[in-house]
Design a protein around this motif. Structure first.
Motif, PDB file in Angstrom:
ATOM      1  N   ALA A 158       0.879  -1.179  -0.090  1.00 52.40           N
ATOM      2  CA  ALA A 158      -0.103  -0.008   0.174  1.00 52.40           C
ATOM      3  C   ALA A 158       0.886   1.360  -0.113  1.00 52.40           C
ATOM      4  O   ALA A 158       0.681   2.252  -0.657  1.00 52.40           O
ATOM      5  CB  ALA A 158      -0.858  -0.033   1.104  1.00 52.40           C
ATOM      6  N   ILE A 159       1.886   1.400   0.823  1.00 56.00           N
ATOM      7  CA  ILE A 159       2.725   2.229   1.050  1.00 56.00           C
ATOM      8  C   ILE A 159       3.590   2.572  -0.459  1.00 56.00           C
ATOM      9  O   ILE A 159       3.638   3.652  -0.947  1.00 56.00           O
ATOM     10  CB  ILE A 159       4.064   2.172   2.006  1.00 56.00           C
ATOM     11  N   GLU A 160       3.922   1.676  -1.086  1.00 55.51           N
ATOM     12  CA  GLU A 160       4.497   1.761  -2.457  1.00 55.51           C
ATOM     13  C   GLU A 160       3.630   2.278  -3.424  1.00 55.51           C
ATOM     14  O   GLU A 160       3.833   3.166  -4.405  1.00 55.51           O
ATOM     15  CB  GLU A 160       5.230   0.278  -2.825  1.00 55.51           C
ATOM     16  N   ARG A 161       2.247   1.690  -3.497  1.00 48.44           N
ATOM     17  CA  ARG A 161       1.246   2.320  -4.324  1.00 48.44           C
ATOM     18  C   ARG A 161       1.001   3.760  -4.117  1.00 48.44           C
ATOM     19  O   ARG A 161       0.978   4.545  -5.277  1.00 48.44           O
ATOM     20  CB  ARG A 161       0.106   1.578  -4.287  1.00 48.44           C
ATOM     21  N   THR A 162       0.947   4.066  -2.933  1.00 55.00           N
ATOM     22  CA  THR A 162       0.742   5.616  -2.524  1.00 55.00           C
ATOM     23  C   THR A 162       1.834   6.523  -3.169  1.00 55.00           C
ATOM     24  O   THR A 162       1.664   7.345  -3.622  1.00 55.00           O
ATOM     25  CB  THR A 162       0.448   5.585  -1.068  1.00 55.00           C
ATOM     26  N   ASN A 163       3.087   5.961  -2.769  1.00 52.78           N
ATOM     27  CA  ASN A 163       4.272   6.754  -3.479  1.00 52.78           C
ATOM     28  C   ASN A 163       4.300   6.975  -4.997  1.00 52.78           C
ATOM     29  O   ASN A 163       4.617   7.824  -5.314  1.00 52.78           O
ATOM     30  CB  ASN A 163       5.584   5.986  -2.865  1.00 52.78           C
ATOM     31  N   ASN A 164       4.173   5.766  -5.554  1.00 57.08           N
ATOM     32  CA  ASN A 164       4.108   5.865  -6.949  1.00 57.08           C
ATOM     33  C   ASN A 164       2.961   6.822  -7.405  1.00 57.08           C
ATOM     34  O   ASN A 164       3.291   7.417  -8.349  1.00 57.08           O
ATOM     35  CB  ASN A 164       3.770   4.387  -7.705  1.00 57.08           C
ATOM     36  N   ALA A 165       1.914   6.629  -6.899  1.00 62.71           N
ATOM     37  CA  ALA A 165       0.765   7.529  -7.278  1.00 62.71           C
ATOM     38  C   ALA A 165       1.015   9.058  -7.012  1.00 62.71           C
ATOM     39  O   ALA A 165       0.710   9.903  -7.693  1.00 62.71           O
ATOM     40  CB  ALA A 165      -0.576   7.242  -6.544  1.00 62.71           C
ATOM     41  N   GLU A 166       1.863   9.261  -5.970  1.00 62.58           N
ATOM     42  CA  GLU A 166       2.218  10.885  -5.672  1.00 62.58           C
ATOM     43  C   GLU A 166       3.349  11.227  -6.669  1.00 62.58           C
ATOM     44  O   GLU A 166       3.236  12.326  -7.312  1.00 62.58           O
ATOM     45  CB  GLU A 166       2.681  10.866  -4.024  1.00 62.58           C
ATOM     46  N   ALA A 167       4.173  10.150  -7.080  1.00 66.09           N
ATOM     47  CA  ALA A 167       5.222  10.609  -8.068  1.00 66.09           C
ATOM     48  C   ALA A 167       4.435  11.039  -9.538  1.00 66.09           C
ATOM     49  O   ALA A 167       5.132  11.638 -10.042  1.00 66.09           O
ATOM     50  CB  ALA A 167       6.121   9.351  -8.097  1.00 66.09           C
ATOM     51  N   LEU A 168       3.654  10.027  -9.842  1.00 66.78           N
ATOM     52  CA  LEU A 168       2.881  10.267 -10.987  1.00 66.78           C
ATOM     53  C   LEU A 168       2.115  11.709 -10.864  1.00 66.78           C
ATOM     54  O   LEU A 168       1.889  12.549 -11.921  1.00 66.78           O
ATOM     55  CB  LEU A 168       1.928   8.999 -11.083  1.00 66.78           C
ATOM     56  N   ARG A 169       1.499  12.077  -9.865  1.00 67.54           N
ATOM     57  CA  ARG A 169       0.888  13.349  -9.574  1.00 67.54           C
ATOM     58  C   ARG A 169       1.698  14.448  -9.823  1.00 67.54           C
ATOM     59  O   ARG A 169       1.430  15.432 -10.414  1.00 67.54           O
ATOM     60  CB  ARG A 169       0.140  13.313  -8.312  1.00 67.54           C
ATOM     61  N   GLN A 170       3.062  14.272  -9.229  1.00 70.75           N
ATOM     62  CA  GLN A 170       4.006  15.298  -9.255  1.00 70.75           C
ATOM     63  C   GLN A 170       4.415  15.478 -10.813  1.00 70.75           C
ATOM     64  O   GLN A 170       4.640  16.850 -11.192  1.00 70.75           O
ATOM     65  CB  GLN A 170       5.216  15.156  -8.426  1.00 70.75           C
ATOM     66  N   LYS A 171       4.655  14.256 -11.449  1.00 67.35           N
ATOM     67  CA  LYS A 171       4.967  14.486 -12.829  1.00 67.35           C
ATOM     68  C   LYS A 171       4.013  15.134 -13.718  1.00 67.35           C
ATOM     69  O   LYS A 171       4.410  15.924 -14.728  1.00 67.35           O
ATOM     70  CB  LYS A 171       5.398  13.214 -13.306  1.00 67.35           C
TER      71      LYS A 171
END
Length: 255
Positions: A158-171
């Motif tokens: 879940a943490i990894e999914r959230t971090n990836n989602a945040e990275a995509l949002r920043q991009k």
């Protein structure tokens, strides 16, 4: 009180709804302490830049004294588990030479027993650890470890999914900003180009007027000032054109 399996099932169903890592890890740690029956615990996430394990969530007595602090990711029992990637059950913490006693000194909390499990992303790369301390009743055992391993696996995903989602949002935000700047650049370039054309006409006619004036005439000075101002304005439009990427800067050799 819900059973262990019911608590873990509920955690797995709700965890992926979180969009904030801090809220997520707090729910994970709360569930772990409740299910295993521990008195305190913490989740430490790795900071690759500083090579520290950061106390992202701490529950228990004087938890606020540890929240947000960090330890070297190769120190203490937590650091050992993070480095090895292997979970450990420590029945007598204070007898373990790896124990990072500074945390007890900071909080005044006495660690007796501990279970520490690595949080691993896909591929087995550790991203942190979860640790629970001081079982309220009875002794820690293999069953407690197995439960925490399951919780840690769900949490890490879940943490990894959230971090990836945040990275995509920043991009996506960066892309939007880039597109906005590109649009501004096109607008600035168009305005600068049109303005430059007007300046060329103004400067041309002014130079024709200057050619017809006597060098000693008072109005000659005014005309010269107009030409000077037009040149300065042309410099500004050149900068705007450069900003809009429609004009390449002419390099000059400088000392």
């Amino acid at each position: 009180m819900p059973s262990t399996l019911e608590s873990i099932r509920h955690l797995s169903e709700t965890l992926f709804q979180y969009t904030n890592v801090d809220d997520m890890v707090r729910q994970v740690l709360h569930t772990a302490l409740e299910v295993i029956g521990e008195d305190a615990g913490s989740i430490l996430l790795a900071d690759e830049k500083t090579k520290q394990l950061v106390f992202r969530c701490v529950l228990g007595e004087h938890a606020d004294r540890l929240q947000g602090t960090s330890i070297p990711w190769d120190k203490g029992i937590a650091g050992a588990v993070f480095s090895s990637g292997q979970a450990e059950v420590i029945p007598a913490v204070r007898q373990d030479t790896r124990h990072f006693a500074d945390t007890d000194r900071v909080t005044g909390y006495q660690s007796r027993d501990m279970i520490v499990v690595p949080l691993k992303r896909y591929g087995g790369i550790p991203i942190g650890v979860i640790e629970v301390l001081n079982k309220v009743t009875g002794q820690i055992d293999r069953a407690d470890l197995d439960i925490l391993v399951v919780i840690a696996s769900i949490a890490a995903a879940a943490i990894e999914r959230t971090n990836n989602a945040e990275a995509l949002r920043q991009k996506d935000l960066q892309l939007q900003k880039s597109q906005k700047m590109e649009a501004i650049g096109r607008l600035a370039g168009g305005v600068a180009h049109d303005f430059n054309n007007l300046l060329t006409v103004m400067r041309g006619f002014t130079e024709l007027i200057v050619a017809t004036l006597d060098p000693a005439a008072p109005s000659r000075q005014y005309a010269d000032e107009l030409i000077k101002a037009a040149k300065q304005a042309s410099g500004l439009t050149s900068q705007l054109l450069t900003f809009s990427r429609k004009q390449v800067l002419a390099p000059r050799v400088v000392n």
